[in-house]
Design a protein around this motif. Structure first.
Motif, PDB file in Angstrom:
ATOM      1  N   UNK A   1      -6.451  -3.506   2.248  1.00  0.00           N
ATOM      2  CA  UNK A   1      -5.620  -2.804   1.740  1.00  0.00           C
ATOM      3  C   UNK A   1      -5.664  -3.184   0.170  1.00  0.00           C
ATOM      4  N   UNK A   2      -5.552  -4.694  -0.058  1.00  0.00           N
ATOM      5  CA  UNK A   2      -5.510  -5.348  -1.232  1.00  0.00           C
ATOM      6  C   UNK A   2      -6.511  -5.865  -1.720  1.00  0.00           C
TER       7      UNK A   2
ATOM      8  N   UNK B   1       4.884   2.314  -0.893  1.00  0.00           N
ATOM      9  CA  UNK B   1       4.876   1.437  -2.192  1.00  0.00           C
ATOM     10  C   UNK B   1       4.976  -0.046  -2.233  1.00  0.00           C
ATOM     11  N   UNK B   2       4.578  -0.736  -0.997  1.00  0.00           N
ATOM     12  CA  UNK B   2       4.212  -1.882  -0.936  1.00  0.00           C
ATOM     13  C   UNK B   2       5.449  -2.842  -0.050  1.00  0.00           C
ATOM     14  N   UNK B   3       4.818  -3.577   0.662  1.00  0.00           N
ATOM     15  CA  UNK B   3       5.539  -4.839   1.125  1.00  0.00           C
ATOM     16  C   UNK B   3       6.017  -5.706   0.105  1.00  0.00           C
TER      17      UNK B   3
ATOM     18  N   UNK C   1       0.082  -2.594   0.584  1.00  0.00           N
ATOM     19  CA  UNK C   1       0.527  -1.079  -0.104  1.00  0.00           C
ATOM     20  C   UNK C   1      -0.619  -0.071   0.156  1.00  0.00           C
ATOM     21  N   UNK C   2      -0.136   1.037   0.273  1.00  0.00           N
ATOM     22  CA  UNK C   2      -1.117   2.425   0.120  1.00  0.00           C
ATOM     23  C   UNK C   2      -0.260   3.427  -0.411  1.00  0.00           C
ATOM     24  N   UNK C   3      -0.618   3.362  -1.632  1.00  0.00           N
ATOM     25  CA  UNK C   3       0.328   4.412  -2.508  1.00  0.00           C
ATOM     26  C   UNK C   3      -0.061   5.841  -2.196  1.00  0.00           C
TER      27      UNK C   3
ATOM     28  N   UNK D   1       1.818  -8.376   1.018  1.00  0.00           N
ATOM     29  CA  UNK D   1       1.805  -7.243  -0.301  1.00  0.00           C
ATOM     30  C   UNK D   1       1.001  -6.042   0.160  1.00  0.00           C
TER      31      UNK D   1
END
Lengths: 319, 325
Positions: A92-93, A110-112, A103-105, A101
């Motif tokens: 994912x990042x 909006x994120x860990x 996140x998948x907007x 961290x």
């Protein structure tokens, strides 16, 4: 607010997915295949799943350091989740964030967050944006009992209450802030009691009862969507494993852990689904096999994925 | 060209961007009806309403964090922090969240926000309302740092900062608010990362930022009478830092004095000095690089002590003469 059969089975499947995901992560960790640290949510699955089940797809969440469950329930895909934990380019990042961290907007995640309480003001800002744009979205803000003692919790909840923002604050109280028991860190018995200070609804929920969580969060989400402002929900739950990889569990007894294992949210829900005739034991066993298989496939995908290239190390600092 | 006050030029820039893009909004303490503690947002509340010029509780972490969250969702918040010193209360949201989000999410998120406020001493506000420390933020990858010195620059740079897709720390020296300068009526932008030669000269380069640009120009004016021709270079943004313009100037003059408002230890002047010393300008240096900056003390209250805490025009004149000797 009755639950459809599909929704009930979705909740059961997601809890299984999270449980097996976390146990596999634990195994991969011990096999030195995962670097750094991570915080597992085994035992807390009902809180993530029941809460997110109350959202519409367009809604948003912020998550925590113990966030794999939230990410999966909000539509996180197993292969990209494992790939991130293995530090791979397909994660994912892109292997830059790791466990804390994800996140998948595009899916509204909006994120860990690696900072305890760090996501609380951010979720509040997301809700502020929704109110300004009148986009009808609600934000769920997950945090732990420890985060409730950060100053930014007070700042953000007050700001949201004053402005009647479309947000639901969800405290996952697992009774310990790392090693310190909740009763030694909070002067009130329930974090939800603090809602009174902001003149917003506060509710304590059995966090291991996925339908109870769903009902409470749904009510709060509907309220937020109607423009009536934030709520504070406290899911009482327990983490079965240590705080992180290096935890020797010296601060709690085997008996206590065992007692909470008896309240396993997944076992409970399985029995309920069978008793109510929603699904047969065979159907649920089959589902579990499918989940296990999907997880093994995802691990294979992650293992076979490319490492990030050192030449790309500077990518993404600035837009 | 019409002359305008720095504070009015700044407000014009904010207003134009709010008119241009409905995603732009202001939040902060007393920014609404009151118009901001220094009057920067005066009148904007009446024009744009309380949703777009939003008074907040006295909660700097929530202000910065709400800006980060709103920016992640596509808004373009401009957060006012009443005094630069209070940025420290918003630190986690700014440096651990806003600055790092994009990179740690794998280059996906954008955080288009500005966080601005008045820094600097000279008003008797003492230690907790007077410090200049923009360089601190230049140390956090993911942030951009801007410190405009003139009415022209402040307007062009606030517009560029609002349009930038990254979190921008915008440092305004409070003594600059009442400084007048030429500001054209037509629309313009000053790009981030572009230094400006504020005065051309051939004998010595003075690299000065923020309020020190004004003092360096005054020093240059006085030294002109003695036949000393000073070039004044204003970096305008600390991150990104336009070292090329500075290096070219030093190559031309062979001597350099760096003047900053921050405490001297680990200040941005050290970064500039190291940049010059490790560049092709090194061979052109005819004297050691000179640094003038604030003393390593909290800003004192007493007006005479306060004045001596940071470089004044006479200190810059002396620094230049020492370097020319």
């Amino acid at each position: 607010m009755s639950l459809t059969r599909d929704k009930k089975l979705w909740m059961y499947r997601k809890m299984l997915e999270i449980r097996h995901f976390e146990l596999e992560v634990d195994r991969l960790f011990k096999a030195n295949m995962i670097w750094g640290t991570c915080h597992l949510s085994v035992g807390e699955e009902a809180s993530a799943v029941g809460s997110i089940a109350a959202l519409e797809e367009k809604d948003m969440i912020t998550s925590t350091h113990r966030g794999h469950g939230h990410c999966l329930a909000k539509g996180g895909e197993l292969p990209r989740m494992f790939a991130e934990l293995l530090g791979k380019e397909t994660g994912y990042c892109r292997g830059r964030g790791g466990s804390m961290h994800i996140a998948d907007l595009e899916k509204g995640n909006l994120g860990a967050n690696g900072i305890v309480g760090g996501g609380i003001p951010i979720a509040t800002g997301a809700a502020l944006a929704s109110k300004m744009r009148k986009d009808g979205k609600v934000t769920l803000c997950f945090f732990g009992d420890g985060a409730a003692n950060q100053g930014c919790f007070h700042e953000a909840v007050n700001l949201a209450a004053v402005n009647k923002l479309p947000i639901v604050y969800i405290c996952e109280n697992n009774l310990y802030g790392m090693s310190v028991p909740f009763r030694k860190a909070s002067s009130v018995e329930n974090i939800a009691d603090r809602a009174t200070a902001y003149s917003i609804p506060g509710k304590v929920v059995d966090g291991n009862d996925v339908e109870a969580v769903y009902q409470a969060v749904k009510e709060a989400v509907d309220r937020a969507r109607r423009g009536e402002g934030p709520s504070l929900i406290e899911n009482k739950t327990y983490r079965w494993l240590g705080h992180s990889k290096s935890d020797a569990n010296v601060y709690r007894t085997k008996e206590e852990i065992e007692e909470w294992k008896q309240k396993c949210p997944i076992k409970r829900y399985r029995q309920k689904l069978i008793n109510e005739g929603v699904a047969s034991a065979e159907e649920l066993d089959r589902m579990e096999k499918e989940v296990e298989q999907a997880i093994q496939d995802a691990i294979e995908y992650a293992k076979n994925s490319p490492e990030p290239r050192v030449e790309d190390i500077m990518d993404g600092v600035y837009a | 060209m019409p002359e305008k006050l720095y504070i009015d030029a700044l407000r014009e820039g904010l207003r134009e961007e709010m008119l241009r893009d409905e995603n732009v909004f202001i939040l902060g303490e007393d920014v609404g009806l009151y118009g901001g503690a220094f009057g920067v947002t005066k009148g904007l509340f009446q024009e744009f309403g309380e949703d777009r010029v939003k008074d907040t509780p006295i909660s700097e972490a929530a202000i910065a964090g709400a800006a980060v969250g709103a920016a992640l969702c596509g808004m373009r918040p401009v957060a006012e922090i009443m005094f630069f010193d209070f940025f420290t209360i918003a630190m986690d949201q700014l440096v651990n969240q806003g600055a790092k989000n994009r990179y740690m999410f794998g280059g996906k998120a954008k955080v288009p926000m500005v966080i601005r406020g008045p820094m600097g001493c000279g008003t008797g506000a003492a230690a907790q309302h007077s410090q200049s420390f923009p360089a601190v933020f230049a140390h956090f990858p993911g942030l951009k740092v801007v410190m405009p010195s003139t009415p022209y620059d402040v307007k062009g740079l606030i517009k560029a900062s609002i349009r930038d897709d990254n979190p921008v720390v915008f440092a305004e020296h409070k003594l600059l608010y009442r400084v007048k300068g030429e500001v054209p009526d037509e629309e313009y932008i000053v790009p981030l990362g572009k230094a400006d030669v504020k005065r051309k000269g051939k004998d010595i380069t003075v690299v000065a930022g923020s309020i020190m640009v004004i003092r360096a120009l005054e020093a240059a004016k006085q030294l002109e009478k003695e036949g000393i021709d000073v070039e004044v270079v204003d970096p305008r943004t600390l991150k990104p830092l336009d070292m090329d313009t500075i290096i070219n100037s030093v190559k031309k003059t062979g001597r350099v004095v760096i003047v900053e408002d921050d405490p001297i230890s680990f200040g941005w002047g050290a970064e500039v000095a190291a940049g010059i010393a490790s560049s092709s300008a090194f061979d052109y240096l005819d004297a050691p690089i000179k640094r003038l900056a604030g003393l390593d003390i909290p800003i004192p209250y007493n007006p005479n002590l306060e004045k001596h805490a940071v470089p004044q025009v006479e200190d810059i004149i002396k620094g230049i003469k020492d370097t020319l000797r």
